[in-house]
Design a protein around this motif. Structure first.
Motif, PDB file in Angstrom:
ATOM      1  N   TYR A  49       0.834  -1.201   0.000  1.00 29.94           N
ATOM      2  CA  TYR A  49       0.000   0.000   0.000  1.00 29.94           C
ATOM      3  C   TYR A  49       0.875   1.260   0.000  1.00 29.94           C
ATOM      4  O   TYR A  49       0.688   2.160  -0.819  1.00 29.94           O
ATOM      5  CB  TYR A  49      -0.932  -0.023   1.212  1.00 29.94           C
ATOM      6  CG  TYR A  49      -1.674   1.269   1.421  1.00 29.94           C
ATOM      7  CD1 TYR A  49      -2.738   1.629   0.592  1.00 29.94           C
ATOM      8  CD2 TYR A  49      -1.317   2.135   2.445  1.00 29.94           C
ATOM      9  CE1 TYR A  49      -3.414   2.818   0.775  1.00 29.94           C
ATOM     10  CE2 TYR A  49      -1.994   3.324   2.647  1.00 29.94           C
ATOM     11  CZ  TYR A  49      -3.042   3.659   1.806  1.00 29.94           C
ATOM     12  OH  TYR A  49      -3.714   4.835   1.997  1.00 29.94           O
ATOM     13  N   PHE A  50       1.846   1.329   0.924  1.00 26.92           N
ATOM     14  CA  PHE A  50       2.685   2.524   1.015  1.00 26.92           C
ATOM     15  C   PHE A  50       3.636   2.657  -0.168  1.00 26.92           C
ATOM     16  O   PHE A  50       3.905   3.775  -0.617  1.00 26.92           O
ATOM     17  CB  PHE A  50       3.443   2.566   2.350  1.00 26.92           C
ATOM     18  CG  PHE A  50       2.545   2.939   3.486  1.00 26.92           C
ATOM     19  CD1 PHE A  50       1.912   4.175   3.529  1.00 26.92           C
ATOM     20  CD2 PHE A  50       2.295   2.039   4.512  1.00 26.92           C
ATOM     21  CE1 PHE A  50       1.063   4.524   4.568  1.00 26.92           C
ATOM     22  CE2 PHE A  50       1.457   2.377   5.559  1.00 26.92           C
ATOM     23  CZ  PHE A  50       0.839   3.624   5.587  1.00 26.92           C
ATOM     24  N   ASP A  51       4.133   1.563  -0.701  1.00 27.49           N
ATOM     25  CA  ASP A  51       4.963   1.631  -1.908  1.00 27.49           C
ATOM     26  C   ASP A  51       4.160   2.179  -3.083  1.00 27.49           C
ATOM     27  O   ASP A  51       4.667   2.976  -3.867  1.00 27.49           O
ATOM     28  CB  ASP A  51       5.548   0.264  -2.250  1.00 27.49           C
ATOM     29  CG  ASP A  51       6.729  -0.110  -1.372  1.00 27.49           C
ATOM     30  OD1 ASP A  51       7.339   0.792  -0.749  1.00 27.49           O
ATOM     31  OD2 ASP A  51       7.040  -1.315  -1.289  1.00 27.49           O
ATOM     32  N   ASP A  52       2.897   1.756  -3.202  1.00 21.81           N
ATOM     33  CA  ASP A  52       2.033   2.268  -4.267  1.00 21.81           C
ATOM     34  C   ASP A  52       1.674   3.736  -4.024  1.00 21.81           C
ATOM     35  O   ASP A  52       1.670   4.543  -4.951  1.00 21.81           O
ATOM     36  CB  ASP A  52       0.748   1.451  -4.377  1.00 21.81           C
ATOM     37  CG  ASP A  52       0.969   0.056  -4.919  1.00 21.81           C
ATOM     38  OD1 ASP A  52       2.058  -0.212  -5.490  1.00 21.81           O
ATOM     39  OD2 ASP A  52       0.067  -0.790  -4.757  1.00 21.81           O
ATOM     40  N   LEU A  53       1.385   4.089  -2.777  1.00 20.24           N
ATOM     41  CA  LEU A  53       0.943   5.433  -2.439  1.00 20.24           C
ATOM     42  C   LEU A  53       2.061   6.467  -2.527  1.00 20.24           C
ATOM     43  O   LEU A  53       1.850   7.583  -3.003  1.00 20.24           O
ATOM     44  CB  LEU A  53       0.347   5.445  -1.021  1.00 20.24           C
ATOM     45  CG  LEU A  53      -0.255   6.758  -0.534  1.00 20.24           C
ATOM     46  CD1 LEU A  53      -1.432   7.176  -1.402  1.00 20.24           C
ATOM     47  CD2 LEU A  53      -0.688   6.612   0.921  1.00 20.24           C
ATOM     48  N   PHE A  54       3.283   6.106  -2.075  1.00 18.15           N
ATOM     49  CA  PHE A  54       4.377   7.067  -1.978  1.00 18.15           C
ATOM     50  C   PHE A  54       5.612   6.709  -2.791  1.00 18.15           C
ATOM     51  O   PHE A  54       6.639   7.369  -2.671  1.00 18.15           O
ATOM     52  CB  PHE A  54       4.788   7.240  -0.511  1.00 18.15           C
ATOM     53  CG  PHE A  54       3.701   7.801   0.366  1.00 18.15           C
ATOM     54  CD1 PHE A  54       3.057   8.982   0.050  1.00 18.15           C
ATOM     55  CD2 PHE A  54       3.335   7.135   1.523  1.00 18.15           C
ATOM     56  CE1 PHE A  54       2.065   9.496   0.865  1.00 18.15           C
ATOM     57  CE2 PHE A  54       2.345   7.648   2.352  1.00 18.15           C
ATOM     58  CZ  PHE A  54       1.710   8.831   2.020  1.00 18.15           C
ATOM     59  N   GLY A  55       5.553   5.677  -3.610  1.00 17.63           N
ATOM     60  CA  GLY A  55       6.708   5.271  -4.411  1.00 17.63           C
ATOM     61  C   GLY A  55       7.025   6.268  -5.512  1.00 17.63           C
ATOM     62  O   GLY A  55       6.279   7.228  -5.750  1.00 17.63           O
ATOM     63  N   PRO A  56       8.140   6.068  -6.229  1.00 18.19           N
ATOM     64  CA  PRO A  56       8.573   7.009  -7.276  1.00 18.19           C
ATOM     65  C   PRO A  56       7.526   7.266  -8.355  1.00 18.19           C
ATOM     66  O   PRO A  56       7.428   8.387  -8.858  1.00 18.19           O
ATOM     67  CB  PRO A  56       9.807   6.344  -7.878  1.00 18.19           C
ATOM     68  CG  PRO A  56      10.269   5.368  -6.857  1.00 18.19           C
ATOM     69  CD  PRO A  56       9.063   4.953  -6.069  1.00 18.19           C
ATOM     70  N   ASP A  57       6.729   6.263  -8.695  1.00 18.34           N
ATOM     71  CA  ASP A  57       5.705   6.443  -9.725  1.00 18.34           C
ATOM     72  C   ASP A  57       4.535   7.288  -9.241  1.00 18.34           C
ATOM     73  O   ASP A  57       3.702   7.725 -10.034  1.00 18.34           O
ATOM     74  CB  ASP A  57       5.182   5.091 -10.206  1.00 18.34           C
ATOM     75  CG  ASP A  57       6.241   4.286 -10.947  1.00 18.34           C
ATOM     76  OD1 ASP A  57       7.217   4.889 -11.434  1.00 18.34           O
ATOM     77  OD2 ASP A  57       6.099   3.051 -11.017  1.00 18.34           O
ATOM     78  N   ALA A  58       4.448   7.527  -7.935  1.00 22.07           N
ATOM     79  CA  ALA A  58       3.325   8.261  -7.361  1.00 22.07           C
ATOM     80  C   ALA A  58       3.558   9.767  -7.289  1.00 22.07           C
ATOM     81  O   ALA A  58       2.671  10.512  -6.879  1.00 22.07           O
ATOM     82  CB  ALA A  58       3.020   7.730  -5.965  1.00 22.07           C
ATOM     83  N   VAL A  59       4.731  10.244  -7.710  1.00 24.18           N
ATOM     84  CA  VAL A  59       5.042  11.678  -7.594  1.00 24.18           C
ATOM     85  C   VAL A  59       3.963  12.550  -8.252  1.00 24.18           C
ATOM     86  O   VAL A  59       3.476  13.489  -7.623  1.00 24.18           O
ATOM     87  CB  VAL A  59       6.458  11.986  -8.131  1.00 24.18           C
ATOM     88  CG1 VAL A  59       6.692  13.487  -8.233  1.00 24.18           C
ATOM     89  CG2 VAL A  59       7.506  11.340  -7.236  1.00 24.18           C
TER      90      VAL A  59
END
Length: 104
Positions: free
Chosen positions: A57-67
Motif C-alpha cells: 500500500y505505502f509503496d504504491d501510495l508514496f513510491g517514485p511512480d506516485a510523484v
C-alpha cells in the motif's frame, strides 16, 4: 467557468516545499523536492514492523511512480494522509506543503 487558481497550480508540478512526518515515529521534516520527501517518508515507514499488505500500500501510495498523483493531491487538497498500523496502534502518515519561509 473553470477554477483558474486550481488550474494554475496544476500547471506547475510541485510549486512548494513539502513536509513529511509519521506521528509518534518521526518529527516533521521539510524537503524542497517532492521525490526526495517521498523517498524519506518510505524510509521512515521501513522503521515500522508493517505487514506485507501495508508495505505494498505505502509503496504504491508514496513510491517514485506516485510523484505526479501525490503532487496533484497536495495542490488540490492541501495534504495527503494515511494510517500505518502496528498491531492495533495507528500512526498518522502525513505529507503537506511546508511554509516556504521556514528553513530546515
Amino acid at each position: 467557468m473553470t477554477g483558474t487558481g486550481r488550474t494554475a497550480q496544476l500547471n506547475a508540478p510541485y510549486p512548494f516545499p513539502v513536509a513529511v512526518e509519521v506521528r509518534g515515529v518521526t518529527e516533521p521534516a521539510r524537503f524542497s523536492r517532492l521525490p526526495d520527501a517521498l523517498t524519506a517518508l518510505l524510509g521512515s515507514l521501513r522503521a515500522l514492523p508493517l505487514d506485507a499488505e501495508q508495505w505494498k500500500y505505502f509503496d504504491d501510495l508514496f513510491g517514485p511512480d506516485a510523484v505526479p498523483s501525490v503532487g496533484h493531491r497536495l495542490a488540490m487538497y492541501g495534504q495527503v494522509r494515511a494510517l500505518a498500523f502496528v498491531g492495533i496502534t495507528p500512526y498518522v502518515v502525513k505529507l503537506y506543503p511546508a511554509d516556504p519561509e521556514v528553513r530546515p
